[in-house]
Write a protein that holds these residues in place. Sequence first.
Motif, PDB file in Angstrom:
ATOM      1  N   GLY A 102       0.794  -1.215   0.000  1.00 22.78           N
ATOM      2  CA  GLY A 102       0.000   0.000   0.000  1.00 22.78           C
ATOM      3  C   GLY A 102       0.828   1.267   0.000  1.00 22.78           C
ATOM      4  O   GLY A 102       0.290   2.355   0.194  1.00 22.78           O
ATOM      5  N   PRO A 155      -4.142   6.395   5.847  1.00 23.48           N
ATOM      6  CA  PRO A 155      -5.141   5.783   4.951  1.00 23.48           C
ATOM      7  C   PRO A 155      -4.744   4.389   4.488  1.00 23.48           C
ATOM      8  O   PRO A 155      -5.577   3.469   4.488  1.00 23.48           O
ATOM      9  CB  PRO A 155      -5.187   6.777   3.775  1.00 23.48           C
ATOM     10  N   CYS A 158      -4.950   1.927   7.479  1.00 17.65           N
ATOM     11  CA  CYS A 158      -6.341   1.558   7.772  1.00 17.65           C
ATOM     12  C   CYS A 158      -6.897   0.619   6.708  1.00 17.65           C
ATOM     13  O   CYS A 158      -7.600  -0.346   7.021  1.00 17.65           O
ATOM     14  CB  CYS A 158      -7.202   2.815   7.864  1.00 17.65           C
ATOM     15  N   LYS A 159      -6.584   0.895   5.466  1.00 14.30           N
ATOM     16  CA  LYS A 159      -7.098   0.070   4.366  1.00 14.30           C
ATOM     17  C   LYS A 159      -6.625  -1.366   4.482  1.00 14.30           C
ATOM     18  O   LYS A 159      -7.398  -2.314   4.255  1.00 14.30           O
ATOM     19  CB  LYS A 159      -6.654   0.660   3.035  1.00 14.30           C
ATOM     20  N   HIS A 160      -5.352  -1.552   4.854  1.00  9.68           N
ATOM     21  CA  HIS A 160      -4.780  -2.901   4.886  1.00  9.68           C
ATOM     22  C   HIS A 160      -4.788  -3.518   6.285  1.00  9.68           C
ATOM     23  O   HIS A 160      -4.383  -4.673   6.447  1.00  9.68           O
ATOM     24  CB  HIS A 160      -3.353  -2.861   4.334  1.00  9.68           C
ATOM     25  N   ASP A 250     -15.822  -0.324   9.841  1.00  7.88           N
ATOM     26  CA  ASP A 250     -15.246  -1.376   9.002  1.00  7.88           C
ATOM     27  C   ASP A 250     -14.744  -2.511   9.879  1.00  7.88           C
ATOM     28  O   ASP A 250     -13.648  -2.454  10.423  1.00  7.88           O
ATOM     29  CB  ASP A 250     -14.100  -0.800   8.167  1.00  7.88           C
TER      30      ASP A 250
END
Length: 315
Positions: A102, A155, A158-160, A250
Amino acid sequence: MAFPVLLFVLLFPLVHGFTPRITAVVTGGNRGLGLAISDLLAEVGYHVILTARNAEEGQARVADIQRRHGQNRCEFMALDVSEPKSIKAFVDQMKRNEEMRGGVPHVLINNAGICVRDEDAAAAVEGSGGREGVYRSVFDINTWAPVALMEACLPGMCKHGFGCIVNISSGDGELAYLHSEVAKRLKRVRSLAELKQFSDWVAQMQQEGPWPRGEGLAPVSWPAYSFSKAVLNAATRLLQSRVDALVSKDMKVRAHQPRIVAICPGDVNTAMCDEHAAHDALSPEQAALDVVWAVLHSKECHGGYFYRARRAIPW
């Protein structure tokens, strides 16, 4: 030989199975505490990206770490946290790194900082911008550069669903040591924009003259440093709250959500240490143990808190 053996016994169960490309970025990694943190992270299995503004010095320290721990344990990237263009170039370089998931590291250690011991002398230098300019320069390096790096990394973290950010702070930044009006307002800040606006106001106040009732900003000879670390602590809290709010929406991220913590390493015998405290100060290697502890012990070191000697302390 006792110290390395003890370190191995304490940390080996935590890092067994680590791969070389679990990455940690350390700012200001070419000397002092930053170098000790970089060396220890490389020893326990991380691939360390050591950053510094002095490329020659940084590359030399990387070579030292590679000799001790292996070629794949450390690399150098240029980063001058006093220059927004350098920060942007560094972030862009990370995003292009195909081995970094990422485009962000697993760990970010915001260590680089500055302490102006004689603020009046610094303000008298031509081109400094006076006391307000000195304060803004200290805030930019100690607070807003770490914030910029955190906002660039969070970001992707958090995404991964991974990540630990450690902000090297100071006990001088505890609210109890600040002017009462400043401490009260810092407690009420609810956004980074508000925090930036407030720090700008404080810088202007330094230019205008004495504080109400003749009180200083902080009871130390380096109040700009003290306040900058208090604002960094506040940013730690605010950004962790942002992560928590995002994660609550999430469920996939919740189990491995990023943590952001502030650490007071205590008095450390480096170039930034007050000469009166140097005699009893910790070595950089000793202080680095608590920083790496924060990285490795997610169950004991919770995001959004301020730690010293592995215990949460008041903001």
